[in-house]
Design an enzyme around this catalytic site. Sequence first.
Site, PDB file in Angstrom:
ATOM      1  N   GLU A  42      -4.599   2.814  -7.356  1.00 43.82           N
ATOM      2  CA  GLU A  42      -4.998   3.671  -6.620  1.00 43.82           C
ATOM      3  C   GLU A  42      -6.216   4.595  -7.025  1.00 43.82           C
ATOM      4  O   GLU A  42      -7.064   4.442  -5.817  1.00 43.82           O
ATOM      5  CB  GLU A  42      -4.066   4.429  -6.514  1.00 43.82           C
ATOM      6  CG  GLU A  42      -2.548   3.839  -5.885  1.00 43.82           C
ATOM      7  CD  GLU A  42      -1.217   5.298  -6.780  1.00 43.82           C
ATOM      8  OE1 GLU A  42      -1.390   5.462  -7.575  1.00 43.82           O
ATOM      9  OE2 GLU A  42      -1.034   6.143  -5.802  1.00 43.82           O
ATOM     10  N   PHE A  65       1.245  -1.094   0.199  1.00 43.69           N
ATOM     11  CA  PHE A  65       0.143  -0.023  -0.126  1.00 43.69           C
ATOM     12  C   PHE A  65       0.688   1.468   0.011  1.00 43.69           C
ATOM     13  O   PHE A  65       0.895   2.122   0.391  1.00 43.69           O
ATOM     14  CB  PHE A  65      -1.040   0.070   0.927  1.00 43.69           C
ATOM     15  CG  PHE A  65      -1.753  -1.256   1.801  1.00 43.69           C
ATOM     16  CD1 PHE A  65      -2.603  -1.484   0.815  1.00 43.69           C
ATOM     17  CD2 PHE A  65      -1.650  -2.028   1.971  1.00 43.69           C
ATOM     18  CE1 PHE A  65      -3.616  -3.114   0.461  1.00 43.69           C
ATOM     19  CE2 PHE A  65      -2.547  -3.295   2.818  1.00 43.69           C
ATOM     20  CZ  PHE A  65      -2.545  -3.728   1.304  1.00 43.69           C
ATOM     21  N   ALA A 124       2.505   3.743  -8.116  1.00 38.71           N
ATOM     22  CA  ALA A 124       1.818   5.068  -8.896  1.00 38.71           C
ATOM     23  C   ALA A 124       0.795   4.332  -9.549  1.00 38.71           C
ATOM     24  O   ALA A 124       0.737   4.258 -10.526  1.00 38.71           O
ATOM     25  CB  ALA A 124       2.546   5.849  -9.959  1.00 38.71           C
ATOM     26  N   ARG A 178      -0.805   4.925  -1.188  1.00 35.99           N
ATOM     27  CA  ARG A 178      -2.080   4.329  -1.953  1.00 35.99           C
ATOM     28  C   ARG A 178      -2.734   5.937  -2.483  1.00 35.99           C
ATOM     29  O   ARG A 178      -3.915   6.025  -1.565  1.00 35.99           O
ATOM     30  CB  ARG A 178      -3.171   3.157  -1.813  1.00 35.99           C
ATOM     31  CG  ARG A 178      -4.041   2.839  -3.193  1.00 35.99           C
ATOM     32  CD  ARG A 178      -4.979   1.185  -2.014  1.00 35.99           C
ATOM     33  NE  ARG A 178      -5.589   0.673  -3.260  1.00 35.99           N
ATOM     34  CZ  ARG A 178      -5.929  -0.897  -2.751  1.00 35.99           C
ATOM     35  NH1 ARG A 178      -6.506  -0.483  -1.491  1.00 35.99           N
ATOM     36  NH2 ARG A 178      -6.617  -0.914  -3.893  1.00 35.99           N
ATOM     37  N   PHE A 189      -1.316   8.349  -2.842  1.00 41.70           N
ATOM     38  CA  PHE A 189       0.510   9.375  -2.981  1.00 41.70           C
ATOM     39  C   PHE A 189      -0.110  10.785  -2.843  1.00 41.70           C
ATOM     40  O   PHE A 189       0.481  11.075  -4.059  1.00 41.70           O
ATOM     41  CB  PHE A 189       1.274   8.534  -4.967  1.00 41.70           C
ATOM     42  CG  PHE A 189       2.327   9.075  -4.289  1.00 41.70           C
ATOM     43  CD1 PHE A 189       3.874   8.046  -3.161  1.00 41.70           C
ATOM     44  CD2 PHE A 189       3.399   9.766  -4.841  1.00 41.70           C
ATOM     45  CE1 PHE A 189       4.552   8.610  -2.902  1.00 41.70           C
ATOM     46  CE2 PHE A 189       4.608  10.528  -5.289  1.00 41.70           C
ATOM     47  CZ  PHE A 189       5.320   9.018  -4.309  1.00 41.70           C
ATOM     48  N   ARG A 244       2.140  15.650  -6.496  1.00 38.54           N
ATOM     49  CA  ARG A 244       0.555  14.796  -7.009  1.00 38.54           C
ATOM     50  C   ARG A 244      -0.727  15.377  -6.184  1.00 38.54           C
ATOM     51  O   ARG A 244      -1.642  15.164  -6.932  1.00 38.54           O
ATOM     52  CB  ARG A 244       1.051  13.151  -6.837  1.00 38.54           C
ATOM     53  CG  ARG A 244      -0.629  12.844  -7.310  1.00 38.54           C
ATOM     54  CD  ARG A 244       0.252  10.978  -6.946  1.00 38.54           C
ATOM     55  NE  ARG A 244       0.251  10.094  -8.662  1.00 38.54           N
ATOM     56  CZ  ARG A 244       0.464  10.276  -9.591  1.00 38.54           C
ATOM     57  NH1 ARG A 244      -1.124   9.505  -9.349  1.00 38.54           N
ATOM     58  NH2 ARG A 244       0.755   9.925 -10.415  1.00 38.54           N
ATOM     59  N   GLU A 257       7.386   0.747  -0.403  1.00 36.93           N
ATOM     60  CA  GLU A 257       8.329   1.189  -1.546  1.00 36.93           C
ATOM     61  C   GLU A 257      10.182   1.718  -0.910  1.00 36.93           C
ATOM     62  O   GLU A 257      10.767   1.667  -0.643  1.00 36.93           O
ATOM     63  CB  GLU A 257       7.264   2.969  -1.650  1.00 36.93           C
ATOM     64  CG  GLU A 257       8.013   3.313  -3.321  1.00 36.93           C
ATOM     65  CD  GLU A 257       7.924   4.456  -4.167  1.00 36.93           C
ATOM     66  OE1 GLU A 257       5.844   4.360  -3.238  1.00 36.93           O
ATOM     67  OE2 GLU A 257       7.529   5.219  -5.121  1.00 36.93           O
TER      68      GLU A 257
END
Lengths: 784, 486
Positions: free
Chosen positions: A737, A252, A535, A366, A368, A334, A256
């Site tokens: 996402e 999720f 992403a 999720r 981002f 984002r 990362e």
Amino acid sequence: MNKPVDDPRVAVVTEAPAAQAAPEVGVARAHESAHLHVAGTATYVDDIPETVGTLHAALGLSPLAHGRLGAVDTARLKALPGVVDVLTAADLPGRNDCGPIVHDDPILADGTLHYLGQPVFAVIATTRGAARRAAALAREVIAADPLPAVLTAREAHAKSQYVLPPMHLARGDARAAIDAAPRRLAGTLSVGGQEQFYLEGQISYALPLEDGGMRVHCSTQHPTEMQHVVAAALNLAAHHVQVECRRMGGGFGGKESQSALFACVAAVAARRLDRPVKLRLDRDDDFLATGRRHGFEYDWEVGFDDAGRVLGLEMSLVSNAGFSADLSGPVMTRALCHVDNAYWLPHVALHGYSARTNTQSNTAFRGFGGPQGAIALEYVLDTIARALGRDALAVRRANFYGVGERNVTPYRQTVDDNIAGPLVDELVASARYAERRAAVEAFNAASPVLKKGLALTPVKFGISFNAVHYNQAGALVHVYSDGSVLVNHGGTEMGQGLHTKVAQVVAHELGVPLSRVRATATDTGKVANTSATAASTGSDLNGKAAQDAARKIKARLAAFAAERHGGRAEDVRFEGDRVHANGSAVGFCELVNAAYLARVQLWSDGFYATPGLHWDRETLTGRPFFYFAYGAGVSEVVVDTLTGESRCLRADLLHDAGRSLNPAIDLGQVEGGFIQGMGWLTTEELVWHPESGALLTHAPSTYKIPTANDLPPVFNVKLYENDNVHETIHRSKAVGEPPLLLAFSVWLAIRDAVAAARPAGSAAPQLDAPATPEAVLRALASPT
Amino acid sequence: MDSRPIRFHHRGAVAQVQGLPPATTVLDWLREHARCTGTKEGCAEGDCGACTVAVGELDPAGRGVQWQAVNACTAFLPTLDGRALLTVEDLGGTHPAQAALVECHGSQCGFCTPGFVMSMAACHERHSAAGTRPSRQDLADELAGNLCRCTGYRPILDAGARMFDLPAQRLPGAPVAEALRALQADPPLAGDGFAAPRTIDALAEALERTPHARLLAGSTDIGLWVNKQFRALGPLVYVGRVDAMKRIERRADGGLSIGAAASLEDAWSALAERHPELRAMWLRFASPPVRRAGTMGGNVANGSPIGDSAPVLMALDAALVLRRGRAVRTLALEDFYLDYMKNRLEPGEFVQAIELPPVPGRVLRAYKLAKRYDSDISAVACGVAVDVNDDGTVRAARFAFGGMAAVVRRAAAAEAAVVGRPWDEPALRAAQAALARDFAPLTDLRASAAYRAQAAASLLERFWRETAPAAGAGAALDLRQVEASA
């Protein structure tokens, strides 16, 4: 091409007419590991049989939110039973940093303690229990002087304390447009963060290799980055480090960048002691040490007309970045690129501030930043509708991006695939929005204590990494001489079904049943320079790369078949486990074996780079997204105005997955994303102690993600039938996402119910997220 | 010294374990010693269900096996002695719960899946034995202790229904029962670190002999002391084998006696049988695995201000039967708590039973407020009751609250405000106003002081609206009874 041998084992049959083979994409297929999941035989990192001599690590965490770090009494720890070694920052052979972009993320604290929970030392012991017991003495063995701590984004913003320079995204003259607008509103909003709560906590298992090398089994969405940070921590070149991940028990976004610290500690300890070292975090330590979705604070001002059309918008977004940059920059980018959501904003000025606080460094989760951007405008539009006394849906529709006009985003990308209008129309009809709006009003008129609310929210979500270079992927496809197929690619499996989809793509390309294709662990030694699986791009990128690899093999097999059977190679078809050439059909496995004997290369690499992307980081303009994914949700809730409790009674979701590669998996993403988003906006509250800075909601006992009883009793979920107009893998769209944002409808339905409990003509209630019972009571009592 | 090895049935044989610390969890033994890694650790505090396993005991007739899903992360290995342990590996991948989860796309990351499989398999077994099928709501309640972060639960609930359509496969029965019968011949575990007496007298003797020993029931709280705080527990005396203390007596006059070692599930079931209005409180109390492992005696004696049993029991005039050696005394529950986590138990003394007198005609409700409906710690919980005279005046009131003070206690001022008055709106408002004199709640991660004060008063209003004749009956008050608009 080599001349084929005359192999009698290759049975040639005359082609049967028109038995069209079933495709392997576009159909529901079980998750490739489902049979292993249910049997308990799917291997996660902690399930890998331990190599003899394996040691276990545990982290000693900072007891202060901010402080000057003195000595750590390692001698006391080393004297404890089972303890083999204790590492502090001074013991790191390479760079003491595991930051993904900005190098401000120490592996172990050095000089300064930045947050309560920051790893300060690592205990290495013969058992995990011994390591944890020693590490738990952190408060006693760490000498430190407290410094004043900044714990909230608002406070940091007031001090202009940021992890990155502020960002500004503007078009036109927002100030002038607001001043000239017939109507104006201003306000604030607070939206909390969210813990990923992957069921499998962070874990790395490092095994020393010859010549100074290191193999790390890591639960990570980004093996390549783990490879680089481990190499840097060990002062090694990347080719000395191999990182492998078969699957994660959920990611999720939380694995990362934030798997890095644990990979580094395990690897450094393994190198130092020349023994395998495993570091598996206890759930409480995981909560305390790692970051999560950024909480955001907003100040907004909007000018609009009597139809509710936005004429000018100015908004400040202040994220709680935590103590370091981590991914806060791209998250804010984002967010700024998703404030518009599905709406045309002619004059807009957006300001993004990534506030530095003495808390865990916040990271990917999720969406981002996308959800944190879009939710603010949805709140503003809802507020406009209430000010105008109009249904919020009408105001939303009045603001939708146009088709062919009013269709350029604030960051200057043209929205050329807008389906928000027809998609919402279909949902309004199927969910019977208008009839239920009337029914909700009738219920409320007769119900003094319980009030219902209804809301519809759309989503438009940009697909691709804003950082252009991330939009590339590689794959390897092996066809073995028995006809079985192995695919390996740069993406990681965290439950989203990526390996299933990629295997489907390869099976479809080669015309073989899915059972013939296996996907294997992601491995930096197989595919190099991979991007994070993030992403939502996993199947877009890796599906294309695997298709490319499969096509290269197919081309070689087609040439071989044409040579054998006559006809043109480009006319050879691969279908139904057979290869059709010049009117003849041969079994795929037979042909493969013959090709092997003829020394045809039966494996290939594949590569993909998303076309047409460009992005200017200075001006925040360009074409960051290959395309947009759309969706909409309608939620109905009921609120208890005595206690503030609420419940979602029904949700109808219609979501755009393009031409879905696997409708069962995509539905699972839509439903799971929605429920996760609903948790974020309702029950999942993060609370830090206002003085000590301790995260008080540190485990599932205190941090409440949804359970089965939170699933709305009526839950209608459908994929919106359409092809991606852009040339993606089989015209599908990314789906990881975007559906999370559909849960805005639950939160705004709660606001709708709260508004229904207030006197007619009241101002729109101030409802912050998450809408806990307490937040709902506050909203009920907010100024009228 | 251990008196003898711990012996339990596992994977077709009797496992014998000796030399491990008594607080070794079943989960750690499975993963680290038996190398059965199908069972996962998600939280190590009994809140996520990834570690769910089934524990089998002989049924009361001694013929078959009753399997119950429990959390392996908070269960201590010696408590398995004389029982059977069943894990996901034992189902062979072919159980209807497993097949249905695959068919319905019920797993994504798969990490929670073995736990769901075990909860569902135990549910399947129970219903198969009874010849019943659970409703979707029953399934959701059954799975309240299993968290899934990926699917959103719809496909899992689908699988829960679907498994009853698939060819039946029962959990192991006869061979396990035979093994369990053989294990009954083992003498009680009586080591220095862990003793498991089998009679109340033996339990009383053990505690009298070792007054500093810690009484262990379901370890749903003590398990966390070990897993999270590394607390040394000292010698443990386990109540789980004292069958006489698990009895629940339903007296002819309507009174109830709940043995302190009765599981929370059995105890709440008995309470809800007598007071159907307690059903929601029952189902919201922790999760099924915790309710099956934990005991009501433990919940009461633990004495947390946010334990959900005490407010309800106080509203029912509960008394505790306390035992020390041969001495037995009875104490009203409302007099039991002294201060935060402190009570009137003497060293060596223990709660033997909870006595509930008949309360004919008592108007009773129980409510809890939390961020999540299921398996959440209460911000405020209450048991509220009035006895109303024929003339409509309140004869007696019991307003007991948890989460409002250092201990669970009654709201004396609010109660006094309604006694002798008609059960009408002025009485309610007076009680709400008085509540501010009864409690000065705290702010913590679950709620602010202001919310607690307001919400506690609101719960009195809900109680009044639900029960007062003048309150305009018929208006919807229960979120769970409301349906989506047609």
